[in-house]
Design a protein around this motif. Sequence first.
Motif, PDB file in Angstrom:
ATOM      1  N   GLY B 225     -36.209 -24.805 -46.463  1.00 46.65           N
ATOM      2  CA  GLY B 225     -36.403 -23.395 -46.745  1.00 46.65           C
ATOM      3  C   GLY B 225     -35.117 -22.603 -46.886  1.00 46.65           C
ATOM      4  O   GLY B 225     -35.142 -21.450 -47.286  1.00 46.65           O
ATOM      5  N   GLU B 226     -33.972 -23.203 -46.523  1.00 46.51           N
ATOM      6  CA  GLU B 226     -32.713 -22.456 -46.553  1.00 46.51           C
ATOM      7  C   GLU B 226     -32.412 -21.962 -47.964  1.00 46.51           C
ATOM      8  O   GLU B 226     -32.536 -22.689 -48.938  1.00 46.51           O
ATOM      9  CB  GLU B 226     -31.571 -23.337 -46.034  1.00 46.51           C
ATOM     10  CG  GLU B 226     -30.195 -22.730 -46.169  1.00 46.51           C
ATOM     11  CD  GLU B 226     -30.090 -21.334 -45.556  1.00 46.51           C
ATOM     12  OE1 GLU B 226     -30.703 -21.090 -44.507  1.00 46.51           O
ATOM     13  OE2 GLU B 226     -29.409 -20.479 -46.157  1.00 46.51           O
ATOM     14  N   THR B 227     -32.027 -20.707 -48.065  1.00 47.74           N
ATOM     15  CA  THR B 227     -31.889 -20.088 -49.372  1.00 47.74           C
ATOM     16  C   THR B 227     -30.454 -19.679 -49.689  1.00 47.74           C
ATOM     17  O   THR B 227     -29.837 -20.169 -50.635  1.00 47.74           O
ATOM     18  CB  THR B 227     -32.766 -18.823 -49.427  1.00 47.74           C
ATOM     19  OG1 THR B 227     -34.064 -19.165 -48.960  1.00 47.74           O
ATOM     20  CG2 THR B 227     -32.846 -18.282 -50.828  1.00 47.74           C
ATOM     21  N   MET B 228     -29.927 -18.807 -48.855  1.00 46.99           N
ATOM     22  CA  MET B 228     -28.671 -18.116 -49.181  1.00 46.99           C
ATOM     23  C   MET B 228     -27.505 -19.081 -49.373  1.00 46.99           C
ATOM     24  O   MET B 228     -26.857 -19.104 -50.427  1.00 46.99           O
ATOM     25  CB  MET B 228     -28.365 -17.130 -48.041  1.00 46.99           C
ATOM     26  CG  MET B 228     -27.446 -16.041 -48.451  1.00 46.99           C
ATOM     27  SD  MET B 228     -28.197 -15.156 -49.841  1.00 46.99           S
ATOM     28  CE  MET B 228     -26.735 -14.680 -50.696  1.00 46.99           C
ATOM     29  N   ALA B 229     -27.253 -19.901 -48.344  1.00 48.99           N
ATOM     30  CA  ALA B 229     -26.074 -20.762 -48.409  1.00 48.99           C
ATOM     31  C   ALA B 229     -26.207 -21.753 -49.556  1.00 48.99           C
ATOM     32  O   ALA B 229     -25.228 -22.060 -50.252  1.00 48.99           O
ATOM     33  CB  ALA B 229     -25.907 -21.499 -47.086  1.00 48.99           C
ATOM     34  N   VAL B 230     -27.422 -22.242 -49.771  1.00 48.42           N
ATOM     35  CA  VAL B 230     -27.619 -23.239 -50.813  1.00 48.42           C
ATOM     36  C   VAL B 230     -27.350 -22.647 -52.187  1.00 48.42           C
ATOM     37  O   VAL B 230     -26.629 -23.217 -53.006  1.00 48.42           O
ATOM     38  CB  VAL B 230     -29.049 -23.807 -50.759  1.00 48.42           C
ATOM     39  CG1 VAL B 230     -29.294 -24.731 -51.936  1.00 48.42           C
ATOM     40  CG2 VAL B 230     -29.272 -24.548 -49.465  1.00 48.42           C
ATOM     41  N   THR B 231     -27.897 -21.474 -52.416  1.00 51.61           N
ATOM     42  CA  THR B 231     -27.738 -20.902 -53.752  1.00 51.61           C
ATOM     43  C   THR B 231     -26.269 -20.615 -54.055  1.00 51.61           C
ATOM     44  O   THR B 231     -25.842 -20.622 -55.206  1.00 51.61           O
ATOM     45  CB  THR B 231     -28.610 -19.644 -53.918  1.00 51.61           C
ATOM     46  OG1 THR B 231     -28.667 -19.337 -55.302  1.00 51.61           O
ATOM     47  CG2 THR B 231     -28.080 -18.468 -53.170  1.00 51.61           C
ATOM     48  N   MET B 232     -25.477 -20.410 -53.007  1.00 51.52           N
ATOM     49  CA  MET B 232     -24.064 -20.113 -53.226  1.00 51.52           C
ATOM     50  C   MET B 232     -23.244 -21.358 -53.581  1.00 51.52           C
ATOM     51  O   MET B 232     -22.148 -21.234 -54.112  1.00 51.52           O
ATOM     52  CB  MET B 232     -23.476 -19.404 -52.001  1.00 51.52           C
ATOM     53  CG  MET B 232     -24.014 -17.972 -51.874  1.00 51.52           C
ATOM     54  SD  MET B 232     -23.719 -17.211 -50.286  1.00 51.52           S
ATOM     55  CE  MET B 232     -22.072 -16.537 -50.498  1.00 51.52           C
ATOM     56  N   VAL B 233     -23.756 -22.539 -53.289  1.00 50.44           N
ATOM     57  CA  VAL B 233     -22.937 -23.737 -53.563  1.00 50.44           C
ATOM     58  C   VAL B 233     -23.639 -24.800 -54.399  1.00 50.44           C
ATOM     59  O   VAL B 233     -23.021 -25.818 -54.736  1.00 50.44           O
ATOM     60  CB  VAL B 233     -22.436 -24.422 -52.261  1.00 50.44           C
ATOM     61  CG1 VAL B 233     -21.542 -23.493 -51.469  1.00 50.44           C
ATOM     62  CG2 VAL B 233     -23.593 -24.912 -51.422  1.00 50.44           C
ATOM     63  N   ILE B 234     -24.897 -24.628 -54.732  1.00 48.65           N
ATOM     64  CA  ILE B 234     -25.593 -25.746 -55.383  1.00 48.65           C
ATOM     65  C   ILE B 234     -25.388 -25.738 -56.893  1.00 48.65           C
ATOM     66  O   ILE B 234     -25.622 -26.735 -57.574  1.00 48.65           O
ATOM     67  CB  ILE B 234     -27.105 -25.744 -55.018  1.00 48.65           C
ATOM     68  CG1 ILE B 234     -27.700 -27.143 -55.234  1.00 48.65           C
ATOM     69  CG2 ILE B 234     -27.869 -24.695 -55.812  1.00 48.65           C
ATOM     70  CD1 ILE B 234     -29.083 -27.322 -54.665  1.00 48.65           C
ATOM     71  N   GLY B 235     -24.903 -24.620 -57.454  1.00 46.44           N
ATOM     72  CA  GLY B 235     -24.612 -24.593 -58.886  1.00 46.44           C
ATOM     73  C   GLY B 235     -25.637 -23.837 -59.709  1.00 46.44           C
ATOM     74  O   GLY B 235     -25.352 -23.387 -60.810  1.00 46.44           O
ATOM     75  N   ASN B 236     -26.858 -23.698 -59.164  1.00 48.71           N
ATOM     76  CA  ASN B 236     -27.917 -22.917 -59.812  1.00 48.71           C
ATOM     77  C   ASN B 236     -28.154 -23.289 -61.270  1.00 48.71           C
ATOM     78  O   ASN B 236     -28.239 -22.423 -62.142  1.00 48.71           O
ATOM     79  CB  ASN B 236     -27.636 -21.419 -59.676  1.00 48.71           C
ATOM     80  CG  ASN B 236     -27.628 -20.992 -58.216  1.00 48.71           C
ATOM     81  OD1 ASN B 236     -28.142 -21.706 -57.348  1.00 48.71           O
ATOM     82  ND2 ASN B 236     -27.050 -19.856 -57.936  1.00 48.71           N
ATOM     83  N   ARG B 237     -28.223 -24.574 -61.564  1.00 46.00           N
ATOM     84  CA  ARG B 237     -28.553 -24.993 -62.918  1.00 46.00           C
ATOM     85  C   ARG B 237     -29.856 -25.774 -62.878  1.00 46.00           C
ATOM     86  O   ARG B 237     -29.937 -26.816 -62.222  1.00 46.00           O
ATOM     87  CB  ARG B 237     -27.431 -25.860 -63.496  1.00 46.00           C
ATOM     88  CG  ARG B 237     -27.558 -25.979 -65.020  1.00 46.00           C
ATOM     89  CD  ARG B 237     -26.402 -26.731 -65.588  1.00 46.00           C
ATOM     90  NE  ARG B 237     -26.411 -28.102 -65.086  1.00 46.00           N
ATOM     91  CZ  ARG B 237     -25.589 -29.043 -65.548  1.00 46.00           C
ATOM     92  NH1 ARG B 237     -24.702 -28.754 -66.472  1.00 46.00           N
ATOM     93  NH2 ARG B 237     -25.661 -30.258 -65.083  1.00 46.00           N
ATOM     94  N   PRO B 238     -30.887 -25.303 -63.565  1.00 43.05           N
ATOM     95  CA  PRO B 238     -32.207 -25.938 -63.460  1.00 43.05           C
ATOM     96  C   PRO B 238     -32.298 -27.215 -64.290  1.00 43.05           C
ATOM     97  O   PRO B 238     -32.892 -27.229 -65.359  1.00 43.05           O
ATOM     98  CB  PRO B 238     -33.170 -24.865 -63.974  1.00 43.05           C
ATOM     99  CG  PRO B 238     -32.347 -24.028 -64.883  1.00 43.05           C
ATOM    100  CD  PRO B 238     -30.942 -24.089 -64.411  1.00 43.05           C
ATOM    101  N   ARG B 239     -31.713 -28.262 -63.818  1.00 46.18           N
ATOM    102  CA  ARG B 239     -31.768 -29.509 -64.559  1.00 46.18           C
ATOM    103  C   ARG B 239     -31.811 -30.672 -63.571  1.00 46.18           C
ATOM    104  O   ARG B 239     -31.178 -30.630 -62.519  1.00 46.18           O
ATOM    105  CB  ARG B 239     -30.533 -29.628 -65.448  1.00 46.18           C
ATOM    106  CG  ARG B 239     -30.709 -30.657 -66.547  1.00 46.18           C
ATOM    107  CD  ARG B 239     -29.643 -30.497 -67.613  1.00 46.18           C
ATOM    108  NE  ARG B 239     -29.581 -29.135 -68.153  1.00 46.18           N
ATOM    109  CZ  ARG B 239     -28.510 -28.655 -68.808  1.00 46.18           C
ATOM    110  NH1 ARG B 239     -27.446 -29.421 -68.974  1.00 46.18           N
ATOM    111  NH2 ARG B 239     -28.516 -27.440 -69.285  1.00 46.18           N
ATOM    112  N   VAL B 240     -32.550 -31.697 -63.902  1.00 45.78           N
ATOM    113  CA  VAL B 240     -32.562 -32.899 -63.070  1.00 45.78           C
ATOM    114  C   VAL B 240     -31.482 -33.821 -63.610  1.00 45.78           C
ATOM    115  O   VAL B 240     -31.573 -34.298 -64.733  1.00 45.78           O
ATOM    116  CB  VAL B 240     -33.922 -33.624 -63.127  1.00 45.78           C
ATOM    117  CG1 VAL B 240     -33.867 -34.900 -62.301  1.00 45.78           C
ATOM    118  CG2 VAL B 240     -35.029 -32.715 -62.631  1.00 45.78           C
ATOM    119  N   SER B 241     -30.426 -34.053 -62.805  1.00 42.38           N
ATOM    120  CA  SER B 241     -29.364 -34.957 -63.249  1.00 42.38           C
ATOM    121  C   SER B 241     -29.376 -36.195 -62.382  1.00 42.38           C
ATOM    122  O   SER B 241     -29.717 -36.134 -61.199  1.00 42.38           O
ATOM    123  CB  SER B 241     -28.000 -34.290 -63.121  1.00 42.38           C
ATOM    124  OG  SER B 241     -28.065 -32.954 -63.544  1.00 42.38           O
TER     125      SER B 241
END
Lengths: 255, 300
Positions: B225-241
């Motif tokens: 459920g963690e939101t803030m920290a993840v969105t700041m470092v995950i890259g925010n690109r909606p793609r399955v790589s």
Amino acid sequence: MDKLPIKMKAVDLNAWFSGKQALSKINMDVYSNKVTAVIGPSGCGKSTFVRNLNRLHETIPGATVEGAVFLDEENIFKPRYDLVDLRRRVGMVFQKPTPFPTMSIYENAAAGIKLAGRVPRPVVDQAVETALKQAALWNEVKDCLDKPGIGLSGGQQQRLCIARTLAVRPEVILLDEPCSALDPISTGKIEELIHELKKEYAIVIVTHNMQQAARVADFTGFFLLGELVEFDVTGKIFTAPRDKRTEDYVTGRFG
Amino acid sequence: MGQGDIWFKGFIFAFAASIPLLLVSLVVVLFFWAWPAIIHFGWSFIFSSAWDPLADNYGALPFIYGTLVSSLIALLIAVPLGLGCAIFISEIYKSKTGEYIALMVELLAAIPSVVYGLWGIFVLAPFSAAYIQPVLGGMFGFLPLFQGPTSGPSLLTGGIILAIMILPTITALSREVLQAVPYSLRESAMALGATRWETFKVAVFGPARSGIIGAIILGLGRALGETMAVTMVIGNRPRVSASLFAPAYSLAAVIANEFAEAVTELNLAVLIELALILLVITIAVNGLARYLVWQTTLKK
Ligand SMILES: Nc1ncnc2c1ncn2[C@@H]1O[C@H](COP(=O)(O)OP(=O)(O)O)[C@@H](O)[C@H]1O
Ligand SMILES: [Mg+2]
């Protein structure tokens, strides 16, 4: 008493908890195929004494020991003495039954054997059955060996703990107030059991119940304030004690 | 039973009953608002990687993937570390220093997620791109997971930040569980001739096992459920790589980022459907965990 084979021998044994002395200069023998009772008022060092016979005392942070304890003439406190081997040869049963809560009756009885390394299943089965029979529990549990050990009654749990200890085939059995949490019927069963077991083992039983000591023990040591006041044949301790303090205790004048 | 008891019982009962009700109402509300998206895309929504707000075409797969994989990475790192730390402090290094180490680790729980996120952007992400990813690529480069260009904000970095965030939960709870195991059990094992490690295995881990699983689940719940920290470092690109080094997205992050900017009714419904999926995943994970705990406690 002088000619009996000595199984264990404490020599000038002192023990401390964080600098506070709990045993002073204990000299006492434990004979093969005899029951030795350790009696005395609460806090006099009975548990501390038996817990030094398998070196469990020193596992408590801050606990220290001095002196010697011989098992078959070898000092168990000598450097690099094999503690695993010692504790397999000198088994112990505690005041409160302590079956392992997540294990079945079978697994509890087999716990000690399995520690010794990989043992074939039929051998374990046999050892478990023998131990449970020796502990006079087999008939009550043989049809529910895979039920949880903690589902048994208190007396049965304590006999399960005895079986767990016997299954390792020790030479000495230490019983630290094994009946103090049990009802009179269970207590009777365990006392009968002790009579049987002494044919094969040297037994040390701590008890604050003097009738129990009189019933089961061949020898009795009376402890007071960390000292061994008197050690003798049980009958003499209870009928003709040499020390005034022993006499006061066994006649119920204090403690 | 006294008058007070009846009132008290009634109160407790009402309180206990209101919790499932709350959950049900939550699901109902989410369903209601997500309904346009549900009928528009059907089941294929879950397996689609589309994300095109202009064409009003959406899929949930990249977010589900990002949420599950980042949480899995977090567990892979935090469980051995947290459990190891708890075991070390409660079984091996029993001392004031051990307590102090534990206190420090548990203090990590007090740091707000946004601070973790900032630290992630300025410290962890560059470090991940410059050192962690090249080293992993060098060691496991034969796996597609560790191939491709490195990138600071990435699925891996998201997983690592989550690991740090759930570490205190796992450490603190498993330490408590381990310390709750009665000392008499340890002594019983020792008295049977168990070594230190065997004593732990026989007398401590068995009784503590279900509690430790519980600790891990709570950590996992926090990671999912963690939101803030993840969105700041995950890259925010909606793609399955295939690569963990590539930027990704998570369910919680996309909901938080896009909710305020959702223009069309369908776009809004899609975000709410993503929330519904997140809720279902967390409930499923918890259910599975509870089942595992129940299995380990009952079977034996
Ligand atoms: N774990 C411990 N830490 C500190 N002191 C202890 C501990 N266990 C026992 N003692 C002290 O050592 C003395 C002897 O205790 P113990 O051997 O348990 O007595 P008994 O078994 O005869 O009741 C008592 O004064 C008791 O307070
Ligand atoms: Mg005692």
